[in-house]
Design a protein around this motif. Structure first.
Motif, PDB file in Angstrom:
ATOM      1  N   LYS A   1       5.757   1.746  -8.586  1.00 36.06           N
ATOM      2  CA  LYS A   1       6.946   1.818  -9.434  1.00 36.06           C
ATOM      3  C   LYS A   1       8.246   1.663  -8.649  1.00 36.06           C
ATOM      4  CE  LYS A   1       4.918   4.638 -13.143  1.00 36.06           C
ATOM      5  NZ  LYS A   1       3.539   4.589 -12.650  1.00 36.06           N
ATOM      6  N   ASP A   2       8.250   2.012  -7.342  1.00 39.64           N
ATOM      7  CA  ASP A   2       9.496   1.930  -6.579  1.00 39.64           C
ATOM      8  C   ASP A   2       9.859   0.493  -6.196  1.00 39.64           C
ATOM      9  OD1 ASP A   2       7.781   1.328  -4.470  1.00 39.64           O
ATOM     10  OD2 ASP A   2       7.996   3.275  -3.503  1.00 39.64           O
TER      11      ASP A   2
ATOM     12  N   LEU B   1      -0.594  -8.636  -8.066  1.00 38.61           N
ATOM     13  CA  LEU B   1       0.829  -8.412  -8.308  1.00 38.61           C
ATOM     14  C   LEU B   1       1.451  -9.497  -9.191  1.00 38.61           C
ATOM     15  CD1 LEU B   1       1.912  -7.197  -4.755  1.00 38.61           C
ATOM     16  CD2 LEU B   1       1.572  -5.802  -6.802  1.00 38.61           C
ATOM     17  N   GLY B   2       0.625 -10.402  -9.729  1.00 38.86           N
ATOM     18  CA  GLY B   2       1.107 -11.355 -10.720  1.00 38.86           C
ATOM     19  C   GLY B   2       1.644 -12.661 -10.177  1.00 38.86           C
ATOM     20  N   ALA B   3       1.128 -13.132  -9.048  1.00 39.03           N
ATOM     21  CA  ALA B   3       1.572 -14.411  -8.501  1.00 39.03           C
ATOM     22  C   ALA B   3       1.308 -15.547  -9.494  1.00 39.03           C
ATOM     23  CB  ALA B   3       0.856 -14.700  -7.181  1.00 39.03           C
TER      24      ALA B   3
ATOM     25  N   THR C   1       0.829  -1.208   0.000  1.00 40.75           N
ATOM     26  CA  THR C   1       0.000   0.000   0.000  1.00 40.75           C
ATOM     27  C   THR C   1       0.860   1.253   0.000  1.00 40.75           C
ATOM     28  OG1 THR C   1      -1.820  -1.118   1.135  1.00 40.75           O
ATOM     29  CG2 THR C   1      -1.772   1.278   1.250  1.00 40.75           C
ATOM     30  N   LYS C   2       1.933   1.253   0.773  1.00 45.33           N
ATOM     31  CA  LYS C   2       2.816   2.425   0.797  1.00 45.33           C
ATOM     32  C   LYS C   2       3.433   2.664  -0.570  1.00 45.33           C
ATOM     33  CE  LYS C   2       6.704   4.531   3.242  1.00 45.33           C
ATOM     34  NZ  LYS C   2       6.300   5.829   2.705  1.00 45.33           N
ATOM     35  N   SER C   3       3.863   1.590  -1.227  1.00 45.39           N
ATOM     36  CA  SER C   3       4.423   1.723  -2.570  1.00 45.39           C
ATOM     37  C   SER C   3       3.370   2.241  -3.549  1.00 45.39           C
ATOM     38  CB  SER C   3       4.967   0.377  -3.048  1.00 45.39           C
ATOM     39  OG  SER C   3       5.451   0.458  -4.365  1.00 45.39           O
TER      40      SER C   3
END
Length: 491
Positions: free
Chosen positions: A283-284, A314-316, A274-276
């Motif tokens: 992107k970080d 996230l593409g697991a 969430t922070k990202s």
């Protein structure tokens, strides 16, 4: 209340959802509300029952039945039915601090206790509540409530989760000068970082915090009380202190291989994602890599489900979720009658998405991990799991889940997320204030009270009652504020 024959005339209709295959492309909210006219008909289903369990909020068989806030549900449902949205907002606001939060994340204790649900579908009180508060924000009815008189008394609230925010709101409206301390960079506690965006968009928190600031509440972020600020200094500066730091001490899985890389506590993982997302739109890359990995989630409940949904977005490559307890029944068991909380199978949004993407429910019941296996770099690669069965302890009489001989097997696991619950408050805060704890490391008070063992220090929320629901946290925050106000003013 409502239309007397409404529950016979209208079927329950819930807010539409974006299909799983489409919604997993982003972290946006995926529920599409009904029109106000359609929602009004849902209010009409409230059946004017003689005893409205929906608003009772009492414990039955160790579980809450009805709303702990004691929202007067039949009244708001009636106003929704009649299209009197402003009156509905005013009625709801008398008992509720943040309907925009619970209408997104609460499991709807009110609906589980709805009389209409005894022989059919309960009234859609949660969606009604959401329509009320969102209409109020849209129409400009939610305005700052600035106290006409200030008492001059200063109160510090440590923690800005739902209990801390509720306590701060109430204390400020009673005229006290309130400062909220939050150790993270943004206000909201687990509302901000423990609940993913698709379940609770953070603009809802920002909107409410801005309103509270306009009312006079001061927020201090990136200040960790007990580390950055000493407890004795806070007690010297403020007339009263409210500890609302949550039950943020996670329960670990202590098995061989636990020191492997890419094993994280669920809330730490959700926080980093969430922070990202808020900082850089992901992107970080400041979170554990998920894309292309076999993800193992240990633990059920809301947090485990949130990990499933987040990992898929996230593409697991695959997601497996382990639950120690047996699979719940599809319907109420004979020993779990209405209006008790229904202990039945719940397939939440994350599991729905896993079924859509991978073709099967990610949950494996009555199973736990016995060992983590590392790759050549020291990262987790696989997990050894074993089936469990309930067995009575002859000494204590308690039923325990014990391993079944010969059922061990190995599963792929290149990222492991531990969602096994929490063990209570974090020691550095409670040690700093020297408050007494109960055997579960929650802050001790007298039953039904919020004053700690230290004069002038109060507590509320998960730090007080243990890991629980947002609606309970708000309830506790409001009650703690009442206790603090009485202690300050003497009446």
């Amino acid at each position: 209340m409502g239309k007397p024959t409404g529950f016979l005339e209208y079927e329950r209709i819930d807010a539409a959802q974006i299909p799983p295959a489409e919604r997993i492309r982003n972290f946006q909210e995926f529920k599409k509300p009904l029109t106000l006219e359609e929602q009004s008909l849902q209010g009409a289903r409230c059946m004017e029952c003689g005893v409205p369990f929906c608003q009772a909020g009492q414990m039955i068989a160790g579980m809450a039945s009805g709303c702990p806030l004691h929202n007067l549900v039949p009244e708001t449902n009636d106003l929704v039915y009649r299209g009197k949205w402003k009156l509905a907002y005013e009625r709801l606001s008398k008992t509720h601090s943040f309907p925009e939060f619970t209408s997104h994340v609460c499991p709807a204790l009110c609906e589980a206790a709805c009389t209409c649900g005894l022989n059919g579908d309960p009234v859609s009180t949660k969606d009604n509540e959401k329509a009320i508060i969102e209409t109020a924000w849209e129409k400009g009815w939610v305005t700052p409530k600035i106290p006409p008189v200030r008492t001059g008394k200063k109160v510090a609230v440590v923690g800005s989760g739902p209990s801390g925010l509720a306590a701060a709101q109430e204390l400020n409206r009673k005229g006290h000068l309130v400062t909220v301390y939050e150790r993270r960079d943004r206000v909201g506690g687990l509302l901000r970082y423990g609940i993913p965006n698709m379940k609770l968009e953070k603009s809802l928190i920002d909107r409410r915090v801005a309103l509270m600031e306009a009312e006079g509440v001061v927020f201090q972020t990136s200040v960790d009380v007990g580390k950055d600020v000493k407890a004795k200094d806070l007690l010297k500066e403020y007339d009263r202190v409210v500890l609302a730091c949550g039950a943020s001490n996670p329960r670990d899985i202590k098995v061989p291989g636990r020191d492997a890389g890419n094993i994280a506590f669920a809330v730490d993982f959700l926080t980093s994602v969430t922070k990202s997302l808020l900082d850089s739109d992901l992107k970080d890359g400041s979170f554990l890599p998920v894309k292309g990995k076999h993800v193992l989630v240990i633990g059920g409940g809301d947090t485990g489900n949130d990990c499933v949904g987040t990992a898929i977005r996230l593409g697991a490559r695959s997601v497996t979720q382990l639950e120690m307890m047996p699979k719940p029944p599809e319907g109420r068991a004979a020993g779990n009658p209405w209006p008790e909380w229904p202990k039945v199978l719940k397939t939440d949004y994350g599991q729905e998405e896993a079924i859509a993407v991978f073709g099967k429910d990610p949950r494996i019941y009555q199973t736990t991990v016995t060992e983590f296996l590392k790759d050549e770099k020291g990262n987790v690669a696989k997990a050894r799991i074993v089936s469990l069965e309930p067995k009575k302890d002859e000494k204590t009489g308690r039923m325990n889940m014990v391993p079944v001989e010969g059922t061990q097997k190995v599963v792929e696991a290149q990222l492991v997320l531990i969602a096994a619950g929490f063990l209570g408050s974090q020691p550095y805060v409670t040690d700093a204030f020297q408050v007494e704890l109960d055997p579960r490391t929650n802050v001790r008070t007298e039953p039904g009270a919020y004053q700690t063992s230290v004069p002038g220090v109060f507590t509320c929320g998960d730090m007080h009652r243990g890991q629980s629901l947002v609606v309970w946290a708000i309830t506790e925050g409001r009650k703690a504020a009442e206790a603090v106000d009485h202690d300050l003013m003497g009446y």
